[in-house]
Write an enzyme that holds these catalytic residues in place. Structure first.
Site, PDB file in Angstrom:
ATOM      1  N   GLU B 213       0.833  -1.210   0.000  1.00 23.91           N
ATOM      2  CA  GLU B 213       0.000   0.000   0.000  1.00 23.91           C
ATOM      3  C   GLU B 213       0.865   1.257   0.000  1.00 23.91           C
ATOM      4  O   GLU B 213       2.046   1.225   0.330  1.00 23.91           O
ATOM      5  CB  GLU B 213      -0.913   0.023   1.241  1.00 23.91           C
ATOM      6  N   ASP B 245       0.489  -3.710   5.091  1.00 21.54           N
ATOM      7  CA  ASP B 245      -0.626  -4.015   5.986  1.00 21.54           C
ATOM      8  C   ASP B 245      -0.704  -5.540   6.138  1.00 21.54           C
ATOM      9  O   ASP B 245      -1.526  -6.210   5.525  1.00 21.54           O
ATOM     10  CB  ASP B 245      -1.907  -3.445   5.358  1.00 21.54           C
ATOM     11  N   ARG B 249      -5.019 -14.115   6.871  1.00 22.54           N
ATOM     12  CA  ARG B 249      -6.241 -14.346   6.082  1.00 22.54           C
ATOM     13  C   ARG B 249      -7.195 -15.330   6.730  1.00 22.54           C
ATOM     14  O   ARG B 249      -8.419 -15.221   6.527  1.00 22.54           O
ATOM     15  CB  ARG B 249      -5.867 -14.851   4.687  1.00 22.54           C
ATOM     16  N   GLN B 252      -8.904 -13.420   9.430  1.00 24.63           N
ATOM     17  CA  GLN B 252      -9.779 -12.439   8.766  1.00 24.63           C
ATOM     18  C   GLN B 252     -11.081 -13.071   8.281  1.00 24.63           C
ATOM     19  O   GLN B 252     -12.173 -12.530   8.489  1.00 24.63           O
ATOM     20  CB  GLN B 252      -9.030 -11.802   7.589  1.00 24.63           C
ATOM     21  N   LYS B 265      -5.470  -7.912  11.332  1.00 20.11           N
ATOM     22  CA  LYS B 265      -4.649  -6.811  10.821  1.00 20.11           C
ATOM     23  C   LYS B 265      -3.866  -6.097  11.917  1.00 20.11           C
ATOM     24  O   LYS B 265      -2.800  -5.547  11.640  1.00 20.11           O
ATOM     25  CB  LYS B 265      -5.564  -5.760  10.169  1.00 20.11           C
TER      26      LYS B 265
END
Lengths: 437, 437
Positions: B213, B245, B249, B252, B265
């Protein structure tokens, strides 16, 4: 886990501050919550204070007159700072030492001849400020009743998601827009898309709501990468306050997928100015919420016998509303709901342990809010979204006005208190805010 | 909107710091990014520095030798602070005045006889620190390619949600766990529930990923309740950095509904140490992303001719990976992807204007990250989740190792740079971190 009950909780203690001895005060000598204030309309530097009856004991003045002498140096230094951050960082043992001293200083008969009314400022002459510089703010979703009620409205086919009974669901909120009770709330603009519209439009939220929550301030923090065991979790909790997580439901409905609420929440969050320490709440500890038969047990990292037995706190919470018309007519605020923090599916210790379970570092004065406190009974729902069923069943005010959501001029007042036979009442004071256009 | 191109961008400028004149340096005299450092293994107080070639110009030393004389007092004071917050708060005009002075000081031939190599510290001898105390951190989701690719994996029937083309989707991230490049990343624990499992279990994430990012630091902030017009938005942007970042997963997938990502995160976010000012990037402004025919126009509050013409920034971004085996064998990091910040569906100005559109106050040194930068082309996806199709198509490393997700010992290196004929190359330096167990 919770601080033990000790002499500072003795219900027979009385203060030489007479208003602290009234049976319905939020701030008897057994409470001693901490806040930050200065004299209204003055250029006085912010200083720490302790609520006692309808007065505030000025800790800066106490220090200057030698009334904190003998306390550890770092504790004395924290008491003359301009917010509670340093005190919170010292942890609960230091807070307990301070509480003991404050209890002695305010106790009747006066122990110390240099204690006098000049150390006090009437609350009516004080402006309360944010108690701490909050770095990170996390908002949980710990009421299964709230989650189910809201889920029914947003996802009728799928109200309670499969993760709910395993995961203390939370999201990060906005720290910059946390404000102290009494600050006006400007109605936010945002994108709204009613179901019948083909595209969203931008303008003032038409579905402005409050959310009744309890907030917990972190005391000592953990290092990045270090988890916190469930039985140690309460050592990291400094104290509690009331939180109004103002919410724009129309903005929320349109923006929240897939990454959660953002502009629907981050325009304003109001907290009460007084931080009630976990020690003050010790007499009101109670068992954690009893899960329904068939509900899964919490995973081991979220489970302990101590937390099951003592992880709850019996705090009664209430919301009242006063419209502009009601104010003009001299009508008292209307109570919209009353609930209990005992009804939360997850304890504060579980929320904190979960938060740090991946190594996330919590810092002194970080704020964890509980999420809306709603119970199973009618009249115990902590937001208008639930009470009015997304606006479809408006409530009627004493003036005959109807409310689906908040209207400009409405003032929302949260209150919280603990009451138990054999103990002094411990209150949180008000958390209020008025909506402006 | 964007700062204009001026004499500090002149490609013919050369520095008396020879390494700054190498064609492939990230830090020629036309860049002058700001950071915070001290001498490695020293007790030196953190101080501001400017990257120049492979050296750091020490602003504290510059001030002590009078080289900042004549600059506004508040600017000089900001230059001797221990982070960039005060400088950011002064805004872009002050930053531009400082840039002009730094360009003169570092220019060849030396303008000032008191300029000398003792003002420099080789980067190899410096420890870089976080450039600023970041109060609030917001992460956007501004690549439509990333949103679509990820949506396909999580919601095959409904990849791109109906709000995406209207709302610059974002969520609040965790500020406490933002770390500077070079810090190790401890693999997080968390709840994971594979589809075939009947209940979740708690343990180390098995699907650890990076996300490439760009981050934008806020300079001057806005007051609570005050929106920011799209054509003023860039006045509030101080400079840019790279952001990784890190994302778990499996955690998440299980936790993210309904309130978005949280523990997946907030265990770590890595940023590059050098803040490239928006003025340094002026030559690389480009049109905003061209929406597909049939896509809705942005709502008026997110739309302006200037933003359409100049809202983009042509930054090339890359991710490389180096496994422990590769390091041991002396094999260079493998480039996994290369993309462009031009491919983002929303401009930084649109993100910022949206963020403040409800009155949310942004403060100096708040960080807005773009979300994963993925393009339409193969090889331009900014995370492993996309590249390996949620692990189903592992990549092969030069050692023959396979990677679905990150393995302990893996180092992830982000890079970013701008190149354009007739202008000096402007680079971001490295943003790297190594996964540990």
């Amino acid at each position: 886990m919770s601080s033990a009950i000790n002499a500072t909780h003795d219900p027979n203690l009385r203060s030489w501050v007479e208003s602290a001895n009234q049976p319905n005060t939020d701030f008897p000598i057994q409470n001693l919550p901490l806040g930050v204030f200065h004299r209204r309309n003055s250029t006085e530097y912010p200083r720490l204070g302790v609520a006692i009856g309808d007065q505030i004991l000025d800790l800066l003045q106490c220090h200057e007159r030698g009334l904190l002498e003998g306390l550890p140096e770092d504790l004395q230094a924290a008491c003359v700072d301009s917010n509670l951050n340093a005190l919170m960082a010292l942890g609960n043992l230091a807070a307990s030492v301070l509480r003991q001293r404050l209890s002695e200083l305010l106790r009747s008969p006066q122990q110390d001849a240099s204690m006098n009314p000049n150390l006090l400022l009437p609350m009516s002459e004080a402006e309360m400020l944010l108690p701490a510089a909050i770095a990170d703010y996390t908002d949980f979703y710990a009421s299964i009743f709230h989650a189910t009620n809201v889920g029914k409205l947003f996802r009728p086919d799928n109200p309670l998601l499969p993760n709910y009974k395993y995961v203390p669901i939370a999201y990060h909120g906005r720290a910059s827009s946390i404000m102290v009770s009494g600050t006006n709330i400007k109605r936010p603009n945002g994108q709204r898309k009613p179901p019948e519209a083909t595209a969203p439009s931008f303008g003032p939220s038409q579905m402005l709501d409050y959310e009744l929550e309890i907030g917990a301030f972190i005391g000592v923090g953990n290092e990045l990468g270090e988890a916190i065991a469930i039985d140690q979790a309460e050592d990291y909790l400094f104290g509690l306050c009331l939180v109004n997580d103002w919410s724009a439901r129309d903005i929320q409905a349109w923006e929240y997928q897939p990454l959660g609420p953002f502009l629907a929440k981050n325009f304003a969050t109001t907290i009460s100015p007084w931080v009630v320490t976990t020690e003050a709440l010790a007499p009101f500890r109670c068992p954690a919420f009893q899960r329904a038969a068939g509900d899964p047990e919490p995973l081991p990292y979220l489970s302990s016998e101590r937390d099951r037995q003592q992880g709850g706190i019996a705090i009664t919470v209430e919301v009242s509303l006063c419209s502009a018309q009601m104010r003009e007519a001299g009508i008292a605020p209307l109570r919209l709901s009353q609930g209990s923090f005992q009804q939360m599916y997850w304890t504060l210790a579980q929320m904190l342990t979960h938060h740090a379970s991946n190594g996330c570092n919590l810092r002194p004065a970080d704020l964890l809010a509980s999420g809306t406190i709603s119970g199973a009974e009618p009249g115990s729902q902590g937001c208008l979204l639930e009470i009015t069923q997304r606006g479809s069943q408006p409530i009627e005010l004493p003036t005959g006005e109807q409310r689906s959501f908040l209207v400009d001029g409405d003032e929302v007042i949260l209150r919280g208190y603990c009451e138990k036979s054999g103990y002094a009442r411990i209150g949180f004071g008000n958390c209020q805010g008025r909506v402006t256009g």
